[in-house]
Design an enzyme around this catalytic site. Structure first.
Site, PDB file in Angstrom:
ATOM      1  NE  ARG A  43      -2.779  -1.626   3.121  1.00  0.00           N
ATOM      2  CZ  ARG A  43      -3.237  -1.547   4.375  1.00  0.00           C
ATOM      3  NH1 ARG A  43      -4.080  -0.587   4.712  1.00  0.00           N
ATOM      4  NH2 ARG A  43      -2.837  -2.412   5.281  1.00  0.00           N
ATOM      5  CB  THR A  76       3.049 -12.936  12.518  1.00  0.00           C
ATOM      6  OG1 THR A  76       1.826 -13.602  12.891  1.00  0.00           O
ATOM      7  CG2 THR A  76       2.678 -11.617  11.865  1.00  0.00           C
TER       8      THR A  76
HETATM    9  C1  UD1 Z   1      -1.033  -8.820  13.570  1.00  0.00           C
HETATM   10  C2  UD1 Z   1      -1.640  -9.820  14.543  1.00  0.00           C
HETATM   11  C3  UD1 Z   1      -2.909  -9.231  15.138  1.00  0.00           C
HETATM   12  C4  UD1 Z   1      -2.589  -7.906  15.798  1.00  0.00           C
HETATM   13  C5  UD1 Z   1      -1.905  -6.985  14.806  1.00  0.00           C
HETATM   14  C6  UD1 Z   1      -1.430  -5.754  15.513  1.00  0.00           C
HETATM   15  C7  UD1 Z   1      -1.090 -11.960  13.548  1.00  0.00           C
HETATM   16  C8  UD1 Z   1      -1.581 -13.154  12.827  1.00  0.00           C
HETATM   17  N1  UD1 Z   1      -1.973 -11.017  13.801  1.00  0.00           N
HETATM   18  O1  UD1 Z   1      -1.960  -8.656  12.505  1.00  0.00           O
HETATM   19  O2  UD1 Z   1      -3.423 -10.131  16.094  1.00  0.00           O
HETATM   20  O3  UD1 Z   1      -3.777  -7.341  16.263  1.00  0.00           O
HETATM   21  O4  UD1 Z   1      -0.754  -7.614  14.238  1.00  0.00           O
HETATM   22  O5  UD1 Z   1      -0.883  -4.854  14.609  1.00  0.00           O
HETATM   23  O6  UD1 Z   1       0.066 -11.913  13.901  1.00  0.00           O
HETATM   24  N2  UD1 Z   1       5.204 -10.021   8.876  1.00  0.00           N
HETATM   25  C9  UD1 Z   1       6.282 -10.733   8.448  1.00  0.00           C
HETATM   26  N3  UD1 Z   1       6.084 -11.860   7.729  1.00  0.00           N
HETATM   27  C10 UD1 Z   1       4.856 -12.336   7.435  1.00  0.00           C
HETATM   28  C11 UD1 Z   1       3.736 -11.583   7.864  1.00  0.00           C
HETATM   29  C12 UD1 Z   1       3.942 -10.432   8.589  1.00  0.00           C
HETATM   30  O7  UD1 Z   1       7.427 -10.353   8.698  1.00  0.00           O
HETATM   31  O8  UD1 Z   1       4.755 -13.390   6.797  1.00  0.00           O
HETATM   32  C13 UD1 Z   1       5.427  -8.796   9.663  1.00  0.00           C
HETATM   33  C14 UD1 Z   1       4.907  -7.537   9.001  1.00  0.00           C
HETATM   34  O9  UD1 Z   1       5.944  -6.900   8.253  1.00  0.00           O
HETATM   35  C15 UD1 Z   1       4.482  -6.670  10.186  1.00  0.00           C
HETATM   36  C16 UD1 Z   1       4.130  -7.696  11.256  1.00  0.00           C
HETATM   37  O10 UD1 Z   1       4.738  -8.903  10.882  1.00  0.00           O
HETATM   38  O11 UD1 Z   1       5.530  -5.861  10.635  1.00  0.00           O
HETATM   39  C17 UD1 Z   1       2.627  -7.877  11.413  1.00  0.00           C
HETATM   40  O12 UD1 Z   1       2.094  -8.370  10.218  1.00  0.00           O
HETATM   41  P1  UD1 Z   1       0.720  -7.851   9.634  1.00  0.00           P
HETATM   42  O13 UD1 Z   1       0.428  -8.559   8.376  1.00  0.00           O
HETATM   43  O14 UD1 Z   1       0.696  -6.377   9.618  1.00  0.00           O
HETATM   44  O15 UD1 Z   1      -0.260  -8.415  10.765  1.00  0.00           O
HETATM   45  P2  UD1 Z   1      -1.670  -7.840  11.139  1.00  0.00           P
HETATM   46  O16 UD1 Z   1      -2.655  -8.317  10.143  1.00  0.00           O
HETATM   47  O17 UD1 Z   1      -1.578  -6.414  11.413  1.00  0.00           O
END
Ligand code: UD1
Ligand code: CA
Length: 459
Positions: free
Chosen positions: A15, A80
């Site tokens: 985004r 995550t």
């Molecule tokens: C996540 C949490 C959610 C919480 C929220 C708070 C999970 C499944 N959910 O959701 O419960 O309320 O954060 O902001 O964890 N990332 C990676 N690799 C991946 C996926 C994500 O490094 O495969 C990193 C992203 O860069 C980011 C963080 O992990 O910095 C969170 O990922 P994001 O996809 O934003 O999770 P949310 O949907 O926000």
């Protein structure tokens, strides 16, 4: 025992609509993930691991040279929990608590990390997490508790029932785990609405292992602010700017219309500094006591000693302005411009790699490049150092009390000894001895009666 911090930063950041990896987008001049890294070290972390994906090499290079900082790559963004698992090779033997934060939420505070570590240890818990209550919890994972208030699980928005969606207590995504984390991570699966490995599933896994889940609630919802779009980046920037301005005002800085002033966290200000509207202070700019910076001036990596003055619309980069010296309005101090005490640079004067001695003046419309000007010398309007011959740069050395008349060109390399005097409009290409007058221009000739003859008015 000291803790380690893992920062999850492998998300794609689509985004942002940018070629630059999201976590490298500058926030007040510092890359987004740099805030998380600094917060991690400030919390006392012994080791910090950043999980990177998109643009891994670029991220690694940006932070090369940080000790105790490592990077691991998550090739595919499978969730995550999968991201966190990538840090295992670096931390497998680490016995202390492991804190996990998110690379796109730069406002997470140092105290949040330290109190999670404290809570984990005090309560002998397997896992400690931060929670918050939001008016509108949309998008966040919801925290499920039993009647005794014990945390049972986290449910993601996508997987929640209508009743669960109504829960206002959410998971901000900041956690602390004991060293059994890596064993437990293997038990996380991806059987959910997103088909991802969810990190918060560890709540259930720790609980099923009979370990305690501790939590702390934060009231500072500002900490949650994440950056997923340019608009959110601007919003976070606004919050950080407000914090910085309040900090410096509390330290005795006067800001006129503070909301118009931009400054970066690396800037240092002394008491009684005055900043007029629209001032921009960047990088390692340092202003001493009582310094005044006029409206719309831009200072980058510039030092102004106590009592120095930068007038409006002046632009300085890697410049040094001593006590009692002043520049502007509309002056341009380029890298290695150096004003000694009491030196004066006026409007439309440009300095580059040039030093003005004590009390020396260049009041108007001049260019001084690769030059040294001795104390009390005067550089007239329109004086130019011709420092470049198309291939190389050459130096201009001007002694003390030298007077360079307006519109003279000093063709470098050239030396003007102490007390030399250059007549206005001269093109100087030979050194001028001490106390000598140099005049290098066409001699003026007046032709009597010329105008009348031209008009045909013969007498
Ligand atoms: C996540 C949490 C959610 C919480 C929220 C708070 C999970 C499944 N959910 O959701 O419960 O309320 O954060 O902001 O964890 N990332 C990676 N690799 C991946 C996926 C994500 O490094 O495969 C990193 C992203 O860069 C980011 C963080 O992990 O910095 C969170 O990922 P994001 O996809 O934003 O999770 P949310 O949907 O926000
Ligand atoms: Ca997020």
């Amino acid at each position: 025992m000291a803790h380690a911090v893992v920062i999850l930063a492998a998300g794609l950041g689509t985004r942002m609509k940018s070629r630059l990896p999201k976590v490298l987008h500058p926030l007040l001049g510092k890359p987004l993930v740099g805030y998380c890294i600094d917060t991690a070290f400030a919390s006392g972390a012994e080791k910090v691991v950043v999980v990177v994906g998109h643009g891994a090499e670029q991220v690694r290079q940006t932070f090369a040279g940080y000790p105790n900082l490592s990077f691991v790559v998550q090739e595919q963004q499978l969730g995550t929990a999968h991201a966190l698992a990538q840090a295992q090779p670096v931390l497998a033997d680490f016995q202390g608590p492991i804190v996990v934060t998110q690379g796109d939420t730069p406002l997470t505070r140092v105290e949040t990390l330290t109190s999670l570590v404290d809570t984990l240890q005090k309560e002998r818990a397997g896992m400690a997490l931060l929670t918050m209550r939001l008016e509108d919890p949309t998008g966040y994972g919801r925290i499920l508790r039993d009647e005794q208030g014990q945390i049972l699980a986290n449910v993601e928005q996508k997987d929640a029932t209508p009743a669960e969606l109504a829960i206002q207590e959410i998971n901000p995504g900041v956690y602390c785990f004991d060293a059994s984390l890596w064993e437990k991570l293997k038990l996380v699966d991806n059987r959910n609405a997103a088909g991802e490995y969810y990190l918060p599933d560890l709540i259930r896994i720790y609980r099923e292992a009979g370990q305690k889940i501790a939590s702390i609630e934060s009231k500072d919802t500002g900490e949650l602010l994440g950056v997923n779009s340019r608009a959110q980046l601007a919003q976070v920037e606004r919050v950080l700017l407000e914090r910085l301005r309040s900090h410096w005002m509390a330290q005795g800085v006067r800001m006129i219309q503070p909301e118009t002033i931009y400054l970066e966290p690396s800037v240092e200000l002394a008491p009684d500094v005055t900043l007029w509207p629209g001032v921009i202070l960047r990088g390692h700019t340092r202003l001493g006591e009582g310094v005044e910076v006029g409206a719309y001036a831009v200072l980058i990596d510039t030092v102004v000693e106590a009592g120095g003055k930068i007038k409006s619309h002046t632009v300085c980069e890697e410049a040094y302005v001593s006590s009692g010296a002043d520049a502007g309005p509309f002056a341009r101090l380029r890298p290695k411009a150096h004003l000694e005490p009491g030196a004066h640079v006026g409007n439309f004067v440009e300095l580059k790699n040039a030093r003005l001695g004590r009390g020396a003046k260049a009041g108007h419309l001049a260019y001084l490049g690769d030059a040294e000007v001795g104390e009390e010398s005067n550089i007239g309007a329109g004086v130019i150092t011709a420092n470049y011959d198309g291939q190389r740069k050459h130096k201009t050395i001007i002694g003390k009390r030298v007077f360079v008349g307006s519109n003279s060109v000093l063709i470098a390399p050239i030396r003007l000894e102490d007390d030399a005097f250059v007549a206005g409009g001269s093109g100087i290409n030979q050194d001028v001895p001490a106390g000598a007058l140099a005049i290098a221009r066409e001699r003026q000739r007046n032709i009597e009666g010329y105008v009348k003859r031209k008009r045909g008015e013969t007498q």
